[in-house]
Structures are given as structure tokens and as C-alpha cells.
Design an enzyme around this catalytic site. Structure first.
Site, mmCIF file in Angstrom:
data_model
loop_
_atom_site.group_PDB
_atom_site.id
_atom_site.type_symbol
_atom_site.label_atom_id
_atom_site.label_comp_id
_atom_site.label_asym_id
_atom_site.label_seq_id
_atom_site.Cartn_x
_atom_site.Cartn_y
_atom_site.Cartn_z
ATOM 1 N N ARG A 63 -2.578 -0.404 -4.647
ATOM 2 C CA ARG A 63 -3.467 0.376 -5.515
ATOM 3 C C ARG A 63 -4.566 -0.477 -6.132
ATOM 4 O O ARG A 63 -5.646 0.019 -6.447
ATOM 5 C CB ARG A 63 -2.637 1.107 -6.575
ATOM 6 C CG ARG A 63 -1.906 2.317 -6.001
ATOM 7 C CD ARG A 63 -0.891 2.868 -6.963
ATOM 8 N NE ARG A 63 0.418 2.279 -6.779
ATOM 9 C CZ ARG A 63 1.361 2.208 -7.708
ATOM 10 N NH1 ARG A 63 1.121 2.662 -8.910
ATOM 11 N NH2 ARG A 63 2.534 1.676 -7.441
ATOM 12 N N GLU A 100 9.158 -3.486 -11.695
ATOM 13 C CA GLU A 100 9.987 -2.503 -12.416
ATOM 14 C C GLU A 100 11.062 -1.928 -11.501
ATOM 15 O O GLU A 100 12.145 -1.600 -11.943
ATOM 16 C CB GLU A 100 9.101 -1.379 -12.978
ATOM 17 C CG GLU A 100 9.807 -0.504 -13.997
ATOM 18 C CD GLU A 100 8.970 0.673 -14.477
ATOM 19 O OE1 GLU A 100 7.825 0.844 -14.022
ATOM 20 O OE2 GLU A 100 9.502 1.445 -15.297
HETATM 21 O O1 LIG Z 1 3.894 -5.042 -13.732
HETATM 22 P P1 LIG Z 1 4.833 -4.848 -12.573
HETATM 23 O O2 LIG Z 1 6.230 -4.524 -12.996
HETATM 24 O O3 LIG Z 1 4.790 -5.985 -11.604
HETATM 25 O O4 LIG Z 1 4.370 -3.546 -11.806
HETATM 26 C C1 LIG Z 1 3.032 -3.242 -11.555
HETATM 27 C C2 LIG Z 1 2.759 -3.193 -10.077
HETATM 28 O O5 LIG Z 1 3.558 -2.180 -9.459
HETATM 29 C C3 LIG Z 1 2.727 -1.346 -8.678
HETATM 30 O O6 LIG Z 1 2.583 -1.821 -7.390
HETATM 31 P P2 LIG Z 1 3.679 -1.673 -6.240
HETATM 32 O O7 LIG Z 1 4.297 -3.025 -6.010
HETATM 33 O O8 LIG Z 1 4.597 -0.526 -6.525
HETATM 34 O O9 LIG Z 1 2.795 -1.438 -4.955
HETATM 35 P P3 LIG Z 1 1.748 -0.354 -4.424
HETATM 36 O O10 LIG Z 1 0.464 -0.593 -5.167
HETATM 37 O O11 LIG Z 1 1.663 -0.743 -2.997
HETATM 38 O O12 LIG Z 1 2.279 1.034 -4.646
HETATM 39 C C4 LIG Z 1 1.388 -1.388 -9.403
HETATM 40 O O13 LIG Z 1 0.336 -0.999 -8.551
HETATM 41 C C5 LIG Z 1 1.305 -2.824 -9.833
HETATM 42 O O14 LIG Z 1 0.771 -3.669 -8.819
HETATM 43 N N1 LIG Z 2 5.896 3.380 -13.832
HETATM 44 C C1 LIG Z 2 5.021 2.986 -12.905
HETATM 45 N N2 LIG Z 2 4.080 3.849 -12.447
HETATM 46 C C2 LIG Z 2 3.185 3.451 -11.508
HETATM 47 N N3 LIG Z 2 3.168 2.237 -10.991
HETATM 48 C C3 LIG Z 2 4.070 1.353 -11.431
HETATM 49 N N4 LIG Z 2 4.301 0.062 -11.107
HETATM 50 C C4 LIG Z 2 5.351 -0.379 -11.813
HETATM 51 N N5 LIG Z 2 5.822 0.588 -12.606
HETATM 52 C C5 LIG Z 2 5.038 1.685 -12.383
#
Ligand SMILES: O=P(O)(O)OC[C@H]1O[C@H](OP(=O)(O)OP(=O)(O)O)[C@H](O)[C@@H]1O
Ligand SMILES: Nc1ncnc2[nH]cnc12
Length: 179
Positions: A63, A100
Site C-alpha cells: 500500500r 500486527e
Molecule cells: O506498523 P506495522 O505493525 O508494521 O503495520 C503496518 C504495515 O502493515 C501493512 O502492510 P502489510 O504488511 O499488511 O502489507 P500490504 O501493504 O501488502 O497489505 C501496512 O500497509 C503497513 O505497511
Molecule cells: N489494522 C490495520 N489496518 C490496516 N493495515 C494495517 N497494518 C497493520 N495493521 C493494520
């Protein structure tokens, strides 16, 4: 709350228990589908990049790519993708981390960041801060300076800011929205 914050917040959808029980997922796809909201977000993040004196934008897969790439174009800066492990063909630096809902490893092309670069990291959500902390470590290991971290939304109750602030060593952490 300002008009832009209200607009952005109104375009983020809460999805309970996704991708696992207990997680309130912040879905940005309605925001991306609204050109006025997406443009306002891009402009706000590009202004942060300019104020931080950034010379490059790093976006965090996946994202962070969607948000970071238009910000780089808007600010007139290069875009560097930080990808999940195994996706980049050249010589990489890697960093493992927890988030998370699981754990992962990120990588960057070592040649994309050099001493003298001032990097703004862009992502959609700051949750535990694990992803952002790993990206700060990667950027520093590449020899570049972290100019700041800019996110659309910070999940304050997960403590990401507290975790990150020491790692950022005074560089700004800008969240357009905090919940
Ligand atoms: O602060 P944190 O606990 O590290 O979480 C935040 C991260 O989690 C999500 O990415 P995700 O790894 O789910 O990947 P995506 O963007 O491919 O969905 C979001 O886009 C952040 O990069
Ligand atoms: N609650 C949440 N919603 C969207 N992206 C996330 N990445 C980590 N936690 C998330």
C-alpha cells in the site's frame, strides 16, 4: 477536524476481524477510488516531503507503493520501492520484522540509496511500527539519511510512535490522521 482530514477519514472503511480475529482493518480502497480524496492525500504527503527536504521517496510494499509513487511524482522526486523479500532482482539489503498480524522481511536494492540521500518513507498505516522501524534500519544501512516518515493513518493504541521515535533520531513522524 479540518475539511481534508474529514474527507480522508470518511473514505477509510473499518473491517472488523480482518485478516484475523481481533484486528480492526483500515481499508483505504474507498479513498483510492475517490479522485478528490486521493489527490488531496497525495498533495498533503508531497507537502510533507518538501518540508522535510527529502530527495527521495521510499514506499513500503504494497500500500505504500500506491501512495508513495504519486507523491514522488508530485514532489518531483525519485521513488524507491521497499519490497517483501524475494521480489527484487538485483543485489539487496534485507531486514526481518514483526507486524500486527504476523512477521515478514523487506528488501531494497542496495544501489538505489546512497550516502547523501534524504529519504521520506511513505506508507498508509502505522500500527505497531515494525515495518517502519525495519525500513528505517534498511535506509540507514544503505548509507542514506531518514528525512522522516509520513503515513495516512496512525493507530495510536498500538504504540508505533513510541517505538519509532528513538529510531527516527529527531526526524519527523507525520500522520495525517490518528485513531
Ligand atoms: O506498523 P506495522 O505493525 O508494521 O503495520 C503496518 C504495515 O502493515 C501493512 O502492510 P502489510 O504488511 O499488511 O502489507 P500490504 O501493504 O501488502 O497489505 C501496512 O500497509 C503497513 O505497511
Ligand atoms: N489494522 C490495520 N489496518 C490496516 N493495515 C494495517 N497494518 C497493520 N495493521 C493494520
Amino acid at each position: 477536524m479540518t475539511d481534508i482530514k474529514e474527507l480522508l477519514l470518511s473514505r477509510i472503511r473499518d473491517v472488523a476481524d480482518y485478516p484475523e480475529p481481533g484486528v480492526m482493518f483500515k481499508d483505504i480502497t474507498p479513498l483510492l477510488a475517490d479522485p478528490a480524496a486521493f489527490t488531496a492525500l497525495t498533495d498533503a504527503l508531497a507537502e510533507i516531503a518538501e518540508n522535510a527536504g527529502a530527495t527521495k521517496i521510499v514506499g513500503l510494499e504494497a500500500r505504500g507503493f500506491i501512495l508513495g509513487a504519486p507523491v514522488a511524482v508530485r514532489a518531483g522526486l525519485g521513488f524507491i520501492p521497499v519490497r517483501k523479500a524475494g521480489k527484487l532482482p538485483g543485489a539487496t539489503l534485507g531486514q526481518a520484522y514483526d507486524l500486527e498480524y504476523g512477521s515478514a522481511e523487506i528488501e531494497v536494492h542496495a544501489e538505489d540509496l546512497v550516502t547523501g540521500d534524504r529519504v521520506l518513507i511513505v506508507d498508509d498505516v502505522l500500527a505497531t511500527g515494525g515495518t517502519a522501524e525495519a525500513s528505517v534500519q534498511l535506509i540507514r544501512r544503505a548509507g542514506a539519511e531518514v528525512a522522516g516518515l509520513a503515513v495516512l493513518m496512525e493507530l495510536g493504541f498500538l504504540g508505533g510512535r513510541t517505538r519509532l521515535e528513538p529510531a527516527l533520531s529527531g526526524a519527523p513522524l507525520e500522520a495525517l490522521l490518528t485513531v
